[in-house]
Design an enzyme around this catalytic site. Structure first.
Site, PDB file in Angstrom:
ATOM      1  N   TYR A   1      -0.214   7.834   2.149  1.00  0.00           N
ATOM      2  CA  TYR A   1      -1.117   9.012   1.983  1.00  0.00           C
ATOM      3  C   TYR A   1      -2.329   8.926   1.230  1.00  0.00           C
ATOM      4  O   TYR A   1      -3.493   9.459   1.592  1.00  0.00           O
ATOM      5  CB  TYR A   1       0.026   9.936   1.335  1.00  0.00           C
ATOM      6  CG  TYR A   1      -0.938  11.667   1.019  1.00  0.00           C
ATOM      7  CD1 TYR A   1      -1.137  12.345   2.052  1.00  0.00           C
ATOM      8  CD2 TYR A   1      -1.495  11.761  -0.290  1.00  0.00           C
ATOM      9  CE1 TYR A   1      -1.575  13.531   2.150  1.00  0.00           C
ATOM     10  CE2 TYR A   1      -2.039  12.972  -0.215  1.00  0.00           C
ATOM     11  CZ  TYR A   1      -2.038  13.840   0.754  1.00  0.00           C
ATOM     12  OH  TYR A   1      -2.756  15.026   0.556  1.00  0.00           O
TER      13      TYR A   1
ATOM     14  N   SER B   1      -7.947  14.873  -0.687  1.00  0.00           N
ATOM     15  CA  SER B   1      -6.852  14.816  -1.662  1.00  0.00           C
ATOM     16  C   SER B   1      -7.648  14.104  -2.836  1.00  0.00           C
ATOM     17  O   SER B   1      -8.190  12.842  -2.619  1.00  0.00           O
ATOM     18  CB  SER B   1      -5.647  14.477  -1.454  1.00  0.00           C
ATOM     19  OG  SER B   1      -4.909  14.021  -2.463  1.00  0.00           O
TER      20      SER B   1
END
Length: 257
Positions: free
Chosen positions: A167, A154
């Site tokens: 995250y 990501s």
């Protein structure tokens, strides 16, 4: 020099090759399964809780021999058993796509809202799980002599902006781990990361499509990223980036600019 291989390896055809996709029952993983199968690969669709989704997906794929496989990221023994099942039923593994992941939406400034259990779950699922999966499948991948691992990362891993601090940290760890693994798994295995920004899935609870469209509007390309856009990048990494390893490819519409 001993061990040096010639370049110009040519096209990487998927016919006759076996691909394993963790988190393959939905979102980016399911889109990747469809693209790999359409290109000729036999696909093992990994799932955790999505057995019904995985079975429905396999039923609609072109080609033969596809199967579903429970690959829970938190259970290294089960991951090892999955690798053994692929060897028993399919005899080989040439492509491993680590698409399984988890997050929890927590505002970055609310430090107390990120409890230890959530932090640990995110790191286990997004970092230790992919490592355990690569470790379990490495013998099969090495045996083929021309294999590839693609980690779905990501943009959060490089910007520190995302659904939660945990995250972001997990994706940064995944990218760095990919560099380390690329050094030790070559020349038989390439390791490539694919790093999207917000994608139009239900991965981040509460974000919705409106949130993805809002982010897309701030990018130079002003395009909403669909799961298939990321799947196409995965396919390109597998079939065309023949001299790439230890790198993370950004697929974000220019959001990083």
């Amino acid at each position: 020099m001993s061990g040096i291989r010639a370049g110009g390896q040519g096209e990487y055809r998927l016919q006759g090759r076996v691909a394993v996709v963790t988190g393959g029952s939905s979102g980016i993983g399911a889109a990747t399964v469809r693209r790999l199968a359409a290109a000729g690969a036999t696909v093992a669709v990994g799932y955790n809780a999505g057995a019904d989704r995985a079975q429905a997906l396999v039923a609609e794929l072109p080609g033969e021999g596809h199967l579903t496989l429970r690959i829970p990221m938190e259970d290294s023994a089960a991951i090892g058993a999955a690798a053994a099942e692929v060897e028993r039923r399919l005899g080989r593994a040439d492509i491993l796509v680590n698409s399984a992941g988890v997050t929890r939406a927590v505002p970055h400034a609310e430090l107390d809202a990120m409890d230890d259990a959530s932090f640990d779950r995110i790191l286990v699922t997004n970092v230790r799980g992919p490592f355990a999966t690569i470790r379990a499948f490495a013998p099969l991948l090495r045996r083929g002599g021309d294999s590839v691992v693609v980690n779905i990362s990501s943009l959060s891993g490089s910007t520190g902006l995302g659904s939660s601090i945990a995250y972001c940290a997990s994706k940064a760890a995944l990218d760095t781990m990919g560099m380390s693994l690329a050094r030790v798994l070559g020349p038989e295995i390439r390791v490539i990361g694919v790093s999207p920004a917000a994608v139009a899935t239900d991965f981040v609870p509460g974000r919705g499509r409106a949130g993805v469209e809002k982010q897309a509007a701030t990018t130079p390309l002003k395009m909403v990223a669909e799961p298939d856009d990321v799947a196409m990048a995965v396919l390109a990494a597998v079939t065309h980036l023949r001299l790439t390893t230890g790198s993370t490819i950004v697929v974000d519409g220019g959001r990083h600019l």
